[in-house]
Design a protein around this motif. Structure first.
Motif, mmCIF file in Angstrom:
data_model
loop_
_atom_site.group_PDB
_atom_site.id
_atom_site.type_symbol
_atom_site.label_atom_id
_atom_site.label_comp_id
_atom_site.label_asym_id
_atom_site.label_seq_id
_atom_site.Cartn_x
_atom_site.Cartn_y
_atom_site.Cartn_z
ATOM 1 N N GLU A 1 8.252 22.912 3.700
ATOM 2 C CA GLU A 1 9.354 22.908 2.832
ATOM 3 C C GLU A 1 9.609 21.486 2.100
ATOM 4 O O GLU A 1 9.002 20.626 2.742
ATOM 5 N N LEU A 2 10.056 21.156 1.160
ATOM 6 C CA LEU A 2 10.425 20.017 0.446
ATOM 7 C C LEU A 2 11.383 19.042 1.429
ATOM 8 O O LEU A 2 12.612 19.726 1.685
ATOM 9 N N PHE A 3 10.965 18.031 1.670
ATOM 10 C CA PHE A 3 11.880 17.251 2.495
ATOM 11 C C PHE A 3 11.970 15.639 1.657
ATOM 12 O O PHE A 3 11.023 14.968 1.638
ATOM 13 N N GLY A 4 13.054 15.276 1.181
ATOM 14 C CA GLY A 4 13.244 13.824 0.540
ATOM 15 C C GLY A 4 12.468 14.028 -0.929
ATOM 16 O O GLY A 4 12.443 15.137 -1.234
ATOM 17 N N VAL A 5 12.212 13.073 -1.314
ATOM 18 C CA VAL A 5 11.652 12.692 -2.585
ATOM 19 C C VAL A 5 10.194 12.859 -2.443
ATOM 20 O O VAL A 5 9.448 11.965 -1.890
ATOM 21 N N ASN A 6 9.621 13.633 -3.184
ATOM 22 C CA ASN A 6 8.196 13.769 -3.150
ATOM 23 C C ASN A 6 7.363 12.916 -4.131
ATOM 24 O O ASN A 6 6.687 13.225 -5.212
ATOM 25 N N SER A 7 7.418 11.631 -3.890
ATOM 26 C CA SER A 7 6.880 10.268 -4.809
ATOM 27 C C SER A 7 6.226 9.474 -3.834
ATOM 28 O O SER A 7 6.571 9.351 -2.802
ATOM 29 N N LYS A 8 5.665 8.741 -4.348
ATOM 30 C CA LYS A 8 4.864 7.567 -3.629
ATOM 31 C C LYS A 8 5.835 6.398 -3.166
ATOM 32 O O LYS A 8 7.023 6.051 -3.991
ATOM 33 N N ARG A 9 5.708 6.128 -1.927
ATOM 34 C CA ARG A 9 6.320 4.868 -1.519
ATOM 35 C C ARG A 9 5.552 3.817 -0.935
ATOM 36 O O ARG A 9 4.673 4.131 -0.235
ATOM 37 N N TYR A 10 5.691 2.572 -1.355
ATOM 38 C CA TYR A 10 4.833 1.639 -1.064
ATOM 39 C C TYR A 10 5.383 0.819 0.327
ATOM 40 O O TYR A 10 6.668 0.844 0.510
ATOM 41 N N VAL A 11 4.433 0.358 1.089
ATOM 42 C CA VAL A 11 4.943 -0.481 2.408
ATOM 43 C C VAL A 11 4.174 -1.809 2.374
ATOM 44 O O VAL A 11 2.968 -1.659 2.022
ATOM 45 N N TRP A 12 4.675 -3.003 3.058
ATOM 46 C CA TRP A 12 3.802 -4.062 3.160
ATOM 47 C C TRP A 12 3.233 -3.782 4.678
ATOM 48 O O TRP A 12 3.757 -3.556 5.506
ATOM 49 N N ARG A 13 1.782 -3.777 4.526
ATOM 50 C CA ARG A 13 1.092 -3.931 6.067
ATOM 51 C C ARG A 13 0.003 -4.741 5.860
ATOM 52 O O ARG A 13 -0.690 -4.891 4.718
ATOM 53 N N ARG B 1 0.748 -1.147 0.107
ATOM 54 C CA ARG B 1 0.184 -0.042 0.089
ATOM 55 C C ARG B 1 0.769 1.277 -0.056
ATOM 56 O O ARG B 1 1.787 1.100 0.518
ATOM 57 N N VAL B 2 0.335 2.510 -0.631
ATOM 58 C CA VAL B 2 1.132 3.648 -0.490
ATOM 59 C C VAL B 2 1.316 4.272 0.790
ATOM 60 O O VAL B 2 0.276 4.194 1.594
ATOM 61 N N ALA B 3 2.514 4.273 1.289
ATOM 62 C CA ALA B 3 2.443 4.711 2.888
ATOM 63 C C ALA B 3 2.024 6.257 2.900
ATOM 64 O O ALA B 3 2.185 7.046 2.146
ATOM 65 N N ARG B 4 1.550 6.256 4.231
ATOM 66 C CA ARG B 4 0.856 7.688 4.391
ATOM 67 C C ARG B 4 2.107 8.634 4.819
ATOM 68 O O ARG B 4 2.708 8.265 5.593
ATOM 69 N N ARG B 5 1.909 9.887 4.763
ATOM 70 C CA ARG B 5 2.708 10.896 5.215
ATOM 71 C C ARG B 5 2.154 11.436 6.365
ATOM 72 O O ARG B 5 0.936 11.990 6.456
ATOM 73 N N LYS B 6 2.972 11.376 7.440
ATOM 74 C CA LYS B 6 2.746 11.936 8.549
ATOM 75 C C LYS B 6 3.798 12.957 9.284
ATOM 76 O O LYS B 6 4.890 12.718 9.124
ATOM 77 N N PRO B 7 3.383 14.079 10.031
ATOM 78 C CA PRO B 7 4.462 15.074 10.537
ATOM 79 C C PRO B 7 5.423 14.060 11.367
ATOM 80 O O PRO B 7 4.894 13.244 12.115
ATOM 81 N N LEU B 8 6.487 14.389 11.300
ATOM 82 C CA LEU B 8 7.645 13.637 12.398
ATOM 83 C C LEU B 8 7.649 14.259 13.581
ATOM 84 O O LEU B 8 7.986 15.613 13.937
ATOM 85 N N LEU B 9 7.108 13.505 14.720
ATOM 86 C CA LEU B 9 6.981 14.067 16.180
ATOM 87 C C LEU B 9 8.124 13.594 16.743
ATOM 88 O O LEU B 9 8.491 12.429 16.770
ATOM 89 N N PRO C 1 5.713 2.754 11.799
ATOM 90 C CA PRO C 1 6.603 2.118 10.861
ATOM 91 C C PRO C 1 6.053 1.871 9.342
ATOM 92 O O PRO C 1 6.882 1.897 8.239
ATOM 93 N N ASN C 2 4.815 2.294 9.121
ATOM 94 C CA ASN C 2 4.137 2.130 7.898
ATOM 95 C C ASN C 2 3.814 3.752 7.298
ATOM 96 O O ASN C 2 3.484 3.736 6.451
ATOM 97 N N THR C 3 4.620 4.562 7.958
ATOM 98 C CA THR C 3 4.370 6.076 7.432
ATOM 99 C C THR C 3 5.820 6.370 6.899
ATOM 100 O O THR C 3 6.754 6.155 7.306
ATOM 101 N N ILE C 4 5.573 7.676 6.296
ATOM 102 C CA ILE C 4 6.799 8.359 5.857
ATOM 103 C C ILE C 4 6.605 9.895 6.617
ATOM 104 O O ILE C 4 5.647 10.422 6.398
#
Length: 238
Positions: free
Chosen positions: A160-172, A117-125, A181-184
């Protein structure tokens, strides 16, 4: 660690195992005499008792290309790193002595309830941020819904831009999309940026303002005076 496929014992050896069992010998003694693991001895005798034969029975379908041990090893790799790719799992499979195609690996993970599945993006806390959020939530748990409906939340942020702004898949597994662990993680620094001020309430979103230049106290007061009260009126919070 290399996983070897188990070899089927010759029928003659299986017959001798059953013969010794029928003569009254125990599993441990048979295992030592024939140099066969005790678990294998037990399996042969159980099969003989159930089907009355030691011959290889016809299988219900095509044998699995990946053994149970191989599948469990791949699942362990995915649990250690949910973002691992199928190509990387394929290399792991070869290293374990069970070279498998990508479709075989994908099917094996699906059998274990794991899907790409496409990894969800969440703020790094940080741990401090998480603790503060939990404490705030606990403090206001008993607030009435009427009280909550009257609150207008506002904040400014620099995106701001952080890393590559593309889809990343995870196994979940289903229902684990927001597990850490399943988020970016996303942060507010790292490249080209835009600063925004906005507000929202239970009734909806208020105004969104793009901030030009550097934020200071005077500019922040102007934004609040021009947008906060008007947003409250637009959302009918008065």
């Amino acid at each position: 660690m290399r996983i070897m496929r188990s070899k089927e014992l010759p029928k003659e050896l299986r017959d001798r195992t059953v013969a010794r069992h029928r003569s009254g010998q125990g599993y441990k003694r048979i295992s030592a005499a024939l140099k066969v693991p005790k678990s294998t001895v037990a399996s042969i005798i159980l099969k003989w008792k159930k089907f009355g034969t030691t011959r290889t029975l016809p299988r219900p379908g095509r044998p699995a290309k990946l053994s149970n041990r191989g599948r469990r090893a791949l699942v362990r790799e995915v649990k250690k790193n949910p973002k691992i790719t199928v190509a990387e799992l394929q290399r792991c499979s070869r290293e374990m002595g069970e070279s498998s195609t990508k479709s075989t690996i994908t099917a094996a993970l699906h059998q274990s309830g794991l899907y790409g599945r496409v990894a969800r993006r969440k703020p790094l806390l940080s741990a401090r941020h998480m603790k503060a959020c939990i404490e705030f939530a606990k403090k206001h748990m008993k607030d009435s819904q009427t009280m909550r409906n009257k609150i207008l939340w506002s904040d400014e942020t620099k995106i701001e831009l952080f890393g590559v702004n593309s889809k990343r898949y995870v196994w979940r597994k289903p229902g684990t999309a927001h597990h850490l662990p399943n988020t970016i993680p996303t942060v507010k620094h790292g490249g080209g940026s835009i600063m925004l001020w906005g507000c929202f309430s239970a009734a909806g979103t208020g105004r969104l303002v793009a901030i030009e230049g550097k934020m200071n106290a005077a500019k922040y007061r102007d934004i609040l005076e021009e947008n906060l009260f008007q947003s409250a009126q637009d959302l009918r919070l008065g």
